[in-house]
Design a protein around this motif. Structure first.
Motif, PDB file in Angstrom:
ATOM      1  N   LEU A 165       0.807  -1.211   0.000  1.00 25.11           N
ATOM      2  CA  LEU A 165       0.000   0.000   0.000  1.00 25.11           C
ATOM      3  C   LEU A 165       0.845   1.268   0.000  1.00 25.11           C
ATOM      4  CD1 LEU A 165      -2.787  -1.109   2.484  1.00 25.11           C
ATOM      5  CD2 LEU A 165      -3.022  -0.705   0.051  1.00 25.11           C
ATOM      6  N   THR A 166       2.156   1.117  -0.013  1.00 21.74           N
ATOM      7  CA  THR A 166       3.025   2.284   0.051  1.00 21.74           C
ATOM      8  C   THR A 166       3.084   2.966  -1.308  1.00 21.74           C
ATOM      9  OG1 THR A 166       4.332   0.925   1.511  1.00 21.74           O
ATOM     10  CG2 THR A 166       5.277   3.035   0.900  1.00 21.74           C
ATOM     11  N   SER A 182      -3.441   9.779 -19.094  1.00 22.96           N
ATOM     12  CA  SER A 182      -2.986   8.472 -18.623  1.00 22.96           C
ATOM     13  C   SER A 182      -1.801   8.626 -17.673  1.00 22.96           C
ATOM     14  CB  SER A 182      -2.593   7.612 -19.828  1.00 22.96           C
ATOM     15  OG  SER A 182      -1.983   6.427 -19.435  1.00 22.96           O
ATOM     16  N   ALA A 183      -0.828   9.443 -18.096  1.00 18.83           N
ATOM     17  CA  ALA A 183       0.364   9.662 -17.263  1.00 18.83           C
ATOM     18  C   ALA A 183       0.013  10.398 -15.976  1.00 18.83           C
ATOM     19  CB  ALA A 183       1.401  10.443 -18.050  1.00 18.83           C
ATOM     20  N   ALA A 184      -0.903  11.361 -16.078  1.00 16.56           N
ATOM     21  CA  ALA A 184      -1.281  12.135 -14.891  1.00 16.56           C
ATOM     22  C   ALA A 184      -1.949  11.234 -13.857  1.00 16.56           C
ATOM     23  CB  ALA A 184      -2.222  13.276 -15.281  1.00 16.56           C
ATOM     24  N   ILE A 185      -2.793  10.305 -14.335  1.00 18.47           N
ATOM     25  CA  ILE A 185      -3.467   9.380 -13.411  1.00 18.47           C
ATOM     26  C   ILE A 185      -2.433   8.468 -12.747  1.00 18.47           C
ATOM     27  CG2 ILE A 185      -5.038   7.386 -13.308  1.00 18.47           C
ATOM     28  CD1 ILE A 185      -6.733   8.803 -15.465  1.00 18.47           C
ATOM     29  N   ILE A 186      -1.482   7.954 -13.560  1.00 15.56           N
ATOM     30  CA  ILE A 186      -0.442   7.066 -13.001  1.00 15.56           C
ATOM     31  C   ILE A 186       0.399   7.832 -11.969  1.00 15.56           C
ATOM     32  CG2 ILE A 186       1.711   5.838 -13.570  1.00 15.56           C
ATOM     33  CD1 ILE A 186       0.397   5.029 -16.211  1.00 15.56           C
ATOM     34  N   ALA A 187       0.794   9.065 -12.325  1.00 13.98           N
ATOM     35  CA  ALA A 187       1.645   9.856 -11.423  1.00 13.98           C
ATOM     36  C   ALA A 187       0.926  10.177 -10.122  1.00 13.98           C
ATOM     37  CB  ALA A 187       2.073  11.139 -12.135  1.00 13.98           C
ATOM     38  N   LEU A 198      -3.917   1.925  -5.146  1.00  8.25           N
ATOM     39  CA  LEU A 198      -4.705   2.946  -5.825  1.00  8.25           C
ATOM     40  C   LEU A 198      -4.263   3.073  -7.293  1.00  8.25           C
ATOM     41  CD1 LEU A 198      -6.956   5.018  -5.240  1.00  8.25           C
ATOM     42  CD2 LEU A 198      -5.188   6.710  -4.900  1.00  8.25           C
ATOM     43  N   LEU A 199      -2.979   2.823  -7.529  1.00  4.19           N
ATOM     44  CA  LEU A 199      -2.462   2.865  -8.910  1.00  4.19           C
ATOM     45  C   LEU A 199      -3.203   1.847  -9.779  1.00  4.19           C
ATOM     46  CD1 LEU A 199      -0.196   3.656 -11.020  1.00  4.19           C
ATOM     47  CD2 LEU A 199       1.112   1.785 -10.067  1.00  4.19           C
ATOM     48  N   PHE A 218      -9.782   2.228 -13.945  1.00  2.08           N
ATOM     49  CA  PHE A 218     -10.895   3.157 -14.142  1.00  2.08           C
ATOM     50  C   PHE A 218     -10.485   4.294 -15.082  1.00  2.08           C
ATOM     51  CE2 PHE A 218     -12.490   0.969 -10.366  1.00  2.08           C
ATOM     52  CZ  PHE A 218     -13.768   0.689 -10.813  1.00  2.08           C
ATOM     53  N   GLY A 219      -9.184   4.588 -15.088  1.00  2.00           N
ATOM     54  CA  GLY A 219      -8.684   5.587 -16.035  1.00  2.00           C
ATOM     55  C   GLY A 219      -8.849   5.121 -17.463  1.00  2.00           C
TER      56      GLY A 219
END
Lengths: 102, 150
Positions: B2-3, B59-64, B73-74, B80-81
């Motif tokens: 979870l980190t 896509s990158a913003a969601i991953i970051a 959460l990733l 969902f992204g």
């Protein structure tokens, strides 16, 4: 005589409207088939990449959790993998565009 | 598990680089679209390029963003992204379905070509090494022999 003429005219009108109705029905059936095909193409094309991305990200997260020092490298590979996998979904979407709008 | 991850996101760095390359290649792609399909083709290629670049950036913003919070959460964010971005692309195409300045056939082809083309181009500049997890360094590193003479 005029009655026979009127009946004939009515019969012709009825036949014409029946033909028109058949044409409209055929067009409707064609558009319904196109819509169904488009929806199927888009939906089915999204399933494969969905599974692929899920597997890819799952493995990447496992790799990052096991080796946090390589997280940056894994994240770059994961991002590119997601983008390549997503291209398959986009192909299905393009088929959808062709069927629905072109 | 979870980190979250710390530091700058290499995915975001790669996406920004793709954005830069998309802007560079944009006029050429639009000109090709105009040569093949005319005005609506040029409009469609420009629109498709914008759509693809926004898709990469999102896509990158969601991953970051999600990887900073937690790896769990990733996973959720990426899945969902994916759905969100497919929906956004559908909405963006739906909005221009009857517009005169966009040729739909050109739009479909341009989405695929720009997406794969930008990815293939970017692969040349991606460095999958621990020292440079995102992009390759802009200047080539000095060899050990050169470094020793300095």
């Amino acid at each position: 005589m005029s009655t026979i003429g009127a009946i004939t005219e009515q019969a012709i009108e009825l036949a014409q409207s029946a033909e028109l109705a058949q044409e409209v029905e055929a067009e409707d059936a064609q558009s319904v088939a196109a819509a169904e095909g488009a929806g199927l193409a888009y939906g089915l094309a999204a399933i494969g990449p969905g599974i692929g991305i899920g597997y890819l990200v799952g493995q990447a997260v496992q790799a990052m959790a096991r080796q946090p020092e390589s997280a940056g490298q894994v994240q770059t590979t994961m991002f590119l993998g997601i983008a390549f996998t997503e291209a398959l979904a986009l192909l299905g979407f393009v088929v959808f565009i062709m069927l629905k709008f072109v | 598990m979870l980190t979250g991850l710390e530091g700058p996101s290499p995915a975001y760095q790669v996406a920004l680089d793709m954005l830069k390359r998309g802007v560079i290649a944009g006029p050429i792609l639009v000109a090709i679209g105009a040569a093949i399909w005319g005005g609506p083709g040029a409009g469609a290629v420009a629109y498709a390029l914008g759509l693809v670049l926004v898709n990469f950036w999102l896509s990158a913003a969601i991953i970051a963003a999600t990887s900073r919070i937690s790896l769990a959460l990733l996973m959720g964010g990426v899945m969902f992204g994916f759905l969100l971005r497919l929906g956004l692309i559908f909405l963006a195409v739906w909005l221009v379905r009857d517009v005169g300045w966009v040729d739909m056939l050109a739009l479909g082809i341009a989405i695929i070509v720009t997406h794969l083309g930008l990815l293939a181009w970017e692969l040349k500049y991606v460095s999958a090494s621990l020292a440079y997890p995102g992009l390759k360094p802009s200047k080539p590193a000095k060899s050990a022999k050169e470094a020793a003479t300095l």
